[in-house]
Design a protein around this motif. Structure first.
Motif, PDB file in Angstrom:
ATOM      1  N   LEU A 136      15.252  -5.129 -13.810  1.00 17.78           N
ATOM      2  CA  LEU A 136      14.524  -4.724 -12.617  1.00 17.78           C
ATOM      3  C   LEU A 136      14.598  -3.205 -12.509  1.00 17.78           C
ATOM      4  O   LEU A 136      15.683  -2.625 -12.531  1.00 17.78           O
ATOM      5  N   CYS A 137      13.437  -2.562 -12.422  1.00 18.68           N
ATOM      6  CA  CYS A 137      13.383  -1.107 -12.282  1.00 18.68           C
ATOM      7  C   CYS A 137      13.177  -0.764 -10.814  1.00 18.68           C
ATOM      8  O   CYS A 137      12.208  -1.221 -10.178  1.00 18.68           O
ATOM      9  N   ALA A 138      14.086   0.037 -10.256  1.00 13.71           N
ATOM     10  CA  ALA A 138      14.039   0.441  -8.851  1.00 13.71           C
ATOM     11  C   ALA A 138      14.054   1.963  -8.780  1.00 13.71           C
ATOM     12  O   ALA A 138      15.001   2.596  -9.261  1.00 13.71           O
ATOM     13  N   ILE A 139      13.016   2.550  -8.183  1.00  7.40           N
ATOM     14  CA  ILE A 139      12.877   4.007  -8.136  1.00  7.40           C
ATOM     15  C   ILE A 139      12.894   4.466  -6.675  1.00  7.40           C
ATOM     16  O   ILE A 139      12.066   4.026  -5.861  1.00  7.40           O
ATOM     17  N   ALA A 140      13.826   5.332  -6.340  1.00  2.74           N
ATOM     18  CA  ALA A 140      13.934   5.835  -4.971  1.00  2.74           C
ATOM     19  C   ALA A 140      12.695   6.641  -4.595  1.00  2.74           C
ATOM     20  O   ALA A 140      12.196   7.457  -5.381  1.00  2.74           O
ATOM     21  N   ARG A 141      12.197   6.397  -3.365  1.00 10.06           N
ATOM     22  CA  ARG A 141      11.046   7.132  -2.848  1.00 10.06           C
ATOM     23  C   ARG A 141      11.405   7.772  -1.502  1.00 10.06           C
ATOM     24  O   ARG A 141      12.156   7.176  -0.715  1.00 10.06           O
ATOM     25  N   PRO A 142      10.868   8.951  -1.222  1.00  7.09           N
ATOM     26  CA  PRO A 142      11.133   9.575   0.087  1.00  7.09           C
ATOM     27  C   PRO A 142      10.357   8.863   1.185  1.00  7.09           C
ATOM     28  O   PRO A 142       9.442   8.072   0.922  1.00  7.09           O
ATOM     29  N   ALA A 143      10.725   9.141   2.421  1.00  9.82           N
ATOM     30  CA  ALA A 143      10.002   8.583   3.559  1.00  9.82           C
ATOM     31  C   ALA A 143       8.546   9.033   3.508  1.00  9.82           C
ATOM     32  O   ALA A 143       8.214  10.117   3.008  1.00  9.82           O
ATOM     33  N   ASP A 144       7.676   8.162   4.030  1.00  9.30           N
ATOM     34  CA  ASP A 144       6.241   8.436   3.998  1.00  9.30           C
ATOM     35  C   ASP A 144       5.649   8.056   5.357  1.00  9.30           C
ATOM     36  O   ASP A 144       6.004   7.012   5.925  1.00  9.30           O
ATOM     37  N   PRO A 145       4.755   8.886   5.919  1.00 10.04           N
ATOM     38  CA  PRO A 145       4.216   8.573   7.255  1.00 10.04           C
ATOM     39  C   PRO A 145       3.444   7.266   7.312  1.00 10.04           C
ATOM     40  O   PRO A 145       3.333   6.657   8.379  1.00 10.04           O
ATOM     41  N   TYR A 146       2.912   6.814   6.186  1.00  9.84           N
ATOM     42  CA  TYR A 146       2.164   5.564   6.155  1.00  9.84           C
ATOM     43  C   TYR A 146       3.041   4.388   5.699  1.00  9.84           C
ATOM     44  O   TYR A 146       3.000   3.301   6.276  1.00  9.84           O
ATOM     45  N   ARG A 147       3.830   4.615   4.646  1.00 12.11           N
ATOM     46  CA  ARG A 147       4.656   3.531   4.106  1.00 12.11           C
ATOM     47  C   ARG A 147       5.879   3.269   4.960  1.00 12.11           C
ATOM     48  O   ARG A 147       6.316   2.127   5.114  1.00 12.11           O
ATOM     49  N   GLY A 148       6.485   4.328   5.503  1.00  7.75           N
ATOM     50  CA  GLY A 148       7.659   4.153   6.329  1.00  7.75           C
ATOM     51  C   GLY A 148       8.877   4.878   5.787  1.00  7.75           C
ATOM     52  O   GLY A 148       8.757   5.861   5.042  1.00  7.75           O
ATOM     53  N   PRO A 149      10.094   4.409   6.130  1.00 10.89           N
ATOM     54  CA  PRO A 149      11.330   5.096   5.736  1.00 10.89           C
ATOM     55  C   PRO A 149      11.533   5.127   4.226  1.00 10.89           C
ATOM     56  O   PRO A 149      10.861   4.420   3.464  1.00 10.89           O
ATOM     57  N   ALA A 150      12.500   5.933   3.806  1.00  7.20           N
ATOM     58  CA  ALA A 150      12.850   6.026   2.394  1.00  7.20           C
ATOM     59  C   ALA A 150      13.256   4.656   1.855  1.00  7.20           C
ATOM     60  O   ALA A 150      13.957   3.887   2.527  1.00  7.20           O
ATOM     61  N   ASP A 151      12.808   4.346   0.634  1.00  8.20           N
ATOM     62  CA  ASP A 151      13.064   3.029   0.063  1.00  8.20           C
ATOM     63  C   ASP A 151      13.179   3.126  -1.449  1.00  8.20           C
ATOM     64  O   ASP A 151      13.265   4.225  -2.007  1.00  8.20           O
TER      65      ASP A 151
END
Length: 339
Positions: A136-151
């Motif tokens: 399983l590949c999991a890549i950290a993403r910063p918070a986004d005004p449309y997507r929501g909090p960091a995930d």
């Protein structure tokens, strides 16, 4: 969730980093076993592959001779065989089973010959036990005004119909046969296979894809030849984390499966290289799920399109990510996987 993966409590939830200190595979010379080809079935398989444009290249693969798996130590012995020997013997078992179920028949001559009972499944030295590594590949993403909090972005592939293994099914990515690229002894580590597949399946390195022609490079994974995203990951300590989360034997195919988690914790990677992440020809689609979307992930787990080994690796990867991901992760409750 029920799969065809045979495992035991000591083979799952390993959480073992794939490093030189924890991962040891010895290349040995072993007598060929279990690869006697049935001519009629082999001809049918080759004709079917030609008709469906399935890519088959006769390169060396590893077969597992011995496995010693526990939390903190992934060890084993491997020998090499040719891919054609596997493709025209053990790899015929799944198709035979599917045809028998579809036709209401009970005769399984190839299974009776190659994998008749549980003792044969566990007799690694006495049969051709090919296999793979998938994570399983999991890549950290910063918070986004449309997507929501960091995930974390969780990647899932829809396998192409032109691949030999798990065609048309869901699987984690990367997913690959465990096989040498150049140096059979040095390439035997599971982490080497996963690194190669990241380059090939997600970062577009065709020159490490054995199906597109011969390898003329002496060192395809030399730092000077890495893709830009992989070079960035290798440049900083802790940017790329690879762990083995579990091990099992597939009762349908007889294959061994090393499940893992590939996590990129630095969200700068997504900002810089998110646009570089693209599945190769082995996938007809690449799905991205948020590690905060409990509802969608729950529905994904229940999807009947999963390959058995893909679901095995996905569930173990989710459990491990839930332990490590902190506020970036909000997942369905996953109880322990039993024997």
């Amino acid at each position: 969730m029920i799969t065809s993966i045979l495992t035991r409590p000591g083979w799952v939830d390993l959480g073992t980093p794939l490093t030189p200190d924890t991962e040891r595979f010895e290349l040995v010379s072993a007598a060929e076993a279990g690869g006697d080809v049935d001519v009629r079935h082999a001809v049918d398989r080759l004709a079917e592959a030609a008709a469906l444009d399935v890519r088959m290249t006769d390169l060396p693969i590893y077969r597992l001779v011995e496995a010693d798996i526990e939390r903190g130590a992934i060890r084993g012995s491997v020998a090499t065989s040719m891919f054609s020997e596997y493709a025209l013997s053990m790899d015929l078992l799944e198709g035979e089973l599917v045809d028998a179920l579809a036709g209401g028949g009970r005769k399984l001559p190839l299974r009776d010959r190659f994998l008749p009972d549980l003792s044969a499944v566990l007799d690694l030295r006495g049969r051709l036990c090919a296999g793979g590594a998938l994570a399983l590949c999991a890549i950290a993403r910063p918070a986004d005004p449309y997507r929501g909090p960091a995930d974390f972005a969780l990647l899932v592939q829809e396998r192409s119909g032109t691949v030999l293994n798990a065609a048309g099914r869901l699987a984690v990515i990367p997913k690959a046969f465990h096989q040498p690229l150049k140096d059979a002894r040095a390439d035997s580590r599971i982490s080497t296979t996963l690194m190669r597949e990241l380059e090939e399946e997600l970062f577009g390195r065709d020159e490490v894809d054995g199906t597109v022609g011969g390898h003329r490079l002496a060192a395809p994974m030399h730092p000077s030849r890495l893709s830009e995203p992989m070079r960035w990951l290798m440049a900083g300590a802790g940017r790329l984390r690879m762990e083995c989360t579990g091990f099992g034997l597939n009762l349908v195919s007889g294959n061994y499966e090393f499940a893992g988690l590939v996590a990129i914790d630095d969200e700068e990677f997504w900002t810089r290289f998110g646009g570089h992440v693209e599945a190769n020809w082995e996938a007809v689609g690449l799905r991205v799920y948020s590690s905060l979307d409990t509802e969608q992930i729950g529905a994904l787990v229940a999807d009947e399109s999963w390959s058995n080994e893909g679901l095995f690796a996905f569930l173990l990867g989710l459990r491990r990510l839930g332990e490590l991901g902190g506020d970036r992760v909000r997942l369905p409750e996953l109880t322990a996987i039993g024997p």
